[in-house]
Design a protein around this motif. Structure first.
Motif, mmCIF file in Angstrom:
data_model
loop_
_atom_site.group_PDB
_atom_site.id
_atom_site.type_symbol
_atom_site.label_atom_id
_atom_site.label_comp_id
_atom_site.label_asym_id
_atom_site.label_seq_id
_atom_site.Cartn_x
_atom_site.Cartn_y
_atom_site.Cartn_z
ATOM 1 N N LYS A 245 0.821 -1.210 0.000
ATOM 2 C CA LYS A 245 0.000 0.000 0.000
ATOM 3 C C LYS A 245 0.860 1.268 0.000
ATOM 4 O O LYS A 245 0.620 2.187 -0.775
ATOM 5 C CB LYS A 245 -0.920 0.010 1.222
ATOM 6 N N PHE A 246 1.861 1.314 0.847
ATOM 7 C CA PHE A 246 2.646 2.546 0.997
ATOM 8 C C PHE A 246 3.697 2.715 -0.103
ATOM 9 O O PHE A 246 3.961 3.821 -0.540
ATOM 10 C CB PHE A 246 3.353 2.579 2.360
ATOM 11 N N GLY B 208 -4.018 7.069 -2.947
ATOM 12 C CA GLY B 208 -5.369 7.039 -3.505
ATOM 13 C C GLY B 208 -6.306 6.223 -2.643
ATOM 14 O O GLY B 208 -5.938 5.781 -1.551
ATOM 15 N N SER B 209 -7.517 6.019 -3.138
ATOM 16 C CA SER B 209 -8.473 5.173 -2.430
ATOM 17 C C SER B 209 -8.048 3.719 -2.561
ATOM 18 O O SER B 209 -7.355 3.340 -3.503
ATOM 19 C CB SER B 209 -9.870 5.358 -3.024
ATOM 20 N N SER B 210 -8.471 2.906 -1.603
ATOM 21 C CA SER B 210 -8.048 1.503 -1.643
ATOM 22 C C SER B 210 -9.156 0.574 -1.177
ATOM 23 O O SER B 210 -10.055 0.978 -0.431
ATOM 24 C CB SER B 210 -6.798 1.300 -0.773
ATOM 25 N N ILE B 230 -14.322 -1.792 0.962
ATOM 26 C CA ILE B 230 -13.625 -0.505 0.987
ATOM 27 C C ILE B 230 -12.620 -0.491 2.147
ATOM 28 O O ILE B 230 -12.938 -0.878 3.263
ATOM 29 C CB ILE B 230 -14.633 0.649 1.183
ATOM 30 N N ASP B 231 -11.418 -0.053 1.874
ATOM 31 C CA ASP B 231 -10.419 0.162 2.926
ATOM 32 C C ASP B 231 -10.382 1.644 3.299
ATOM 33 O O ASP B 231 -10.478 1.998 4.465
ATOM 34 C CB ASP B 231 -9.050 -0.298 2.415
#
Lengths: 332, 332
Positions: A245-246, B208-210, B230-231
């Protein structure tokens, strides 16, 4: 934290002059053994143009666990000691803590009751001391603590209990075009207060566990407020997920010391091309601590088995490190 | 994506030679107006040694929205068009979609039914097309789509609908020691497929969205699997929270185009020292699109009011930009 700034500067200068004159050996605090040899060979193979294992600089990502890998983690994680000190400091504003566990145990210094509190109790301590303020306020609290708190065994600031050989390793990797990251089970905003001064790792390269946060405008001023709820636990299978993610790239090198790092090392090792994984094995009860599979903090069991099976490097702290802490070189 | 690589390279080369010879004017696709003047003045003040507003390079963080700020967002967000194309592609394996909304609307090209589906329906489309595979598989799907899909109005690959003046701005900031980030409501793993080639922004600088993801070992191979939940939604008040989490520093410059960017700009503007905020106002219906407060995509209302109140820069696309898209310079 001038002292730490000085440590980081000295390490950087040392690494810099070594690479410039090409004479001094890299990693001077490492004994000449299999771990050091494996590191130097790997770095040479991925960073030498024309090498069949060459990796472009942008992809030279190295991830490091923090507790037990870059600094000590005994008698317990230093961040928990911060929470305990903070409970004592806040106690006058919380008379109810005198009769409520695990706060009562902290205030009475009751180690057994604190041990009995387990994860649920520890979470209560963390939430009571890490949430309910803005991000700026929290950072200032951690900064103040680091300036005054002393480790119970060494009577030194906690940020002096960093491993000299690992500081040299961070600098050595960066000198060879690596981007170094922390990927820790510790709190991301706790780590960021000292990671740049102590390790030369900027905030945007620090990944850790987090609690929920919300943006709001308080009396016309935009702030980010920390809330007492878990957002993400950056441990075990959480580490590769957080790396993805990062960073969005798979590391080519990963460094850890416990079973909590196993999945990060597996994820790293499974990438295409040459990869490097290393575990720090705490084998030095005199200079630091000796522990592995039976330790409640930094338990190392399955990851050590897999290291042997997969040929990952294992640091035998007692045998491989000439120096453990920077202060050994300049005793008071 | 050789074409985009070429675009990015040309922009970089142009910016590079400009800064080297010191002769060519920066930002050549910007008309000489208040927006361009404000950018150049700000960059000069924060990057000139001895300036009272000087900011060390490590703190020169600039954050950019993507949809409507770095590339177009009409007729709808391009990522939604990806989801729609993907539904059509996957339909043979999902006979149930023929009678289930909003899939039925997609397959029958029923725009009205699709519009009626609203957020809940769109979420269904996204989950069905973005989850249930590994991260590597998802990235490959996006890559394949970008290579073949064409924008309905311009009949060009979507990644050619980037704004030439913003590409120049990204390069100009980087030439002056800035670290440029994307902070988008779009999907983080969608963006990372093209951000480096198209914008010169590496994966670790894309936020961004994840959706949720989990690490697992499948038949002995470690993978990260994307799950239909949704995260994090990286929009509105989510943007400063994500900036704080991923970067850990407050930007000194922020660029957006809609009310979804307002909180990012507020958070940026409220920092100590000189700060810069800019909104792209879509005013060019001929070369691009003209829309603001009444648009269902990229609605710009409250943020524009606050820009005027706070003296933030506002780009009038029609007046301020000589060129909108890179392809205008080399028509087929």
């Amino acid at each position: 934290m001038n002292l730490n700034l000085r440590i980081a500067t000295l390490v950087t200068l040392a690494a810099g002059s070594a690479s410039q004159c090409g004479a001094a050996e890299p990693l001077p605090s490492w004994n000449d053994g299999p771990a050091r040899t494996a590191i130097v060979r790997f770095v040479h193979r991925v960073s030498s143009k024309g090498s069949p294992d060459y990796v472009p600089p942008a992809e030279r990502i190295a991830t490091f666990d923090n507790d037990g890998c870059l600094w000590s983690e005994k008698p317990v994680y230093f961040q928990l000691l911060f929470a305990i000190d903070r409970v004592k400091q806040l106690a006058p504003q919380h008379p109810e803590w005198k009769s409520e566990q695990p706060f009562k145990a902290v205030l009475e210094g009751d180690q057994q009751a604190l041990a009995d509190a387990r994860m649920e109790g520890l979470a209560k301590l963390v939430m009571a001391t890490h949430a309910g303020m803005t991000t700026d306020e929290f950072a200032q609290t951690v900064k103040d603590w680091l300036e005054t708190a002393r480790h119970p065994r060494f009577d030194r600031p906690y940020q002096e209990l960093v491993f000299q050989p690992m500081l040299e390793l961070l600098g050595y990797l960066r000198d060879h075009g690596f981007k170094t990251y922390i990927v820790s089970g510790g709190g991301i905003e706790f780590l960021r207060v000292f990671a740049e001064d102590v390790y030369g790792i900027p905030p945007e390269q620090v990944i850790g566990s987090s609690i929920k946060a919300e943006f709001e405008i308080r009396k016309g001023v935009p702030v980010i407020v920390r809330w007492p709820a878990i957002d993400f636990i950056d441990d075990k299978a959480g580490k590769p997920v957080a790396i993805n993610k990062f960073i969005g790239r798979r590391p080519i090198a990963a460094f850890g010391n416990s079973d909590g790092d196993l999945q990060m090392l597996q994820w790293t090792a499974a990438g295409k091309g040459l990869r490097f994984c290393l575990l720090v094995h705490h084998t030095d009860g005199d200079r630091e601590w000796a522990y592995d599979r039976d330790s409640h903090v930094g338990r190392l069991d399955e990851a050590l088995k897999q290291a042997h099976q997969n040929g990952w490097a294992v640091v035998d702290m007692k045998r491989d490190w000439k120096t453990v802490y920077p202060f050994e070189k300049s005793p008071r």
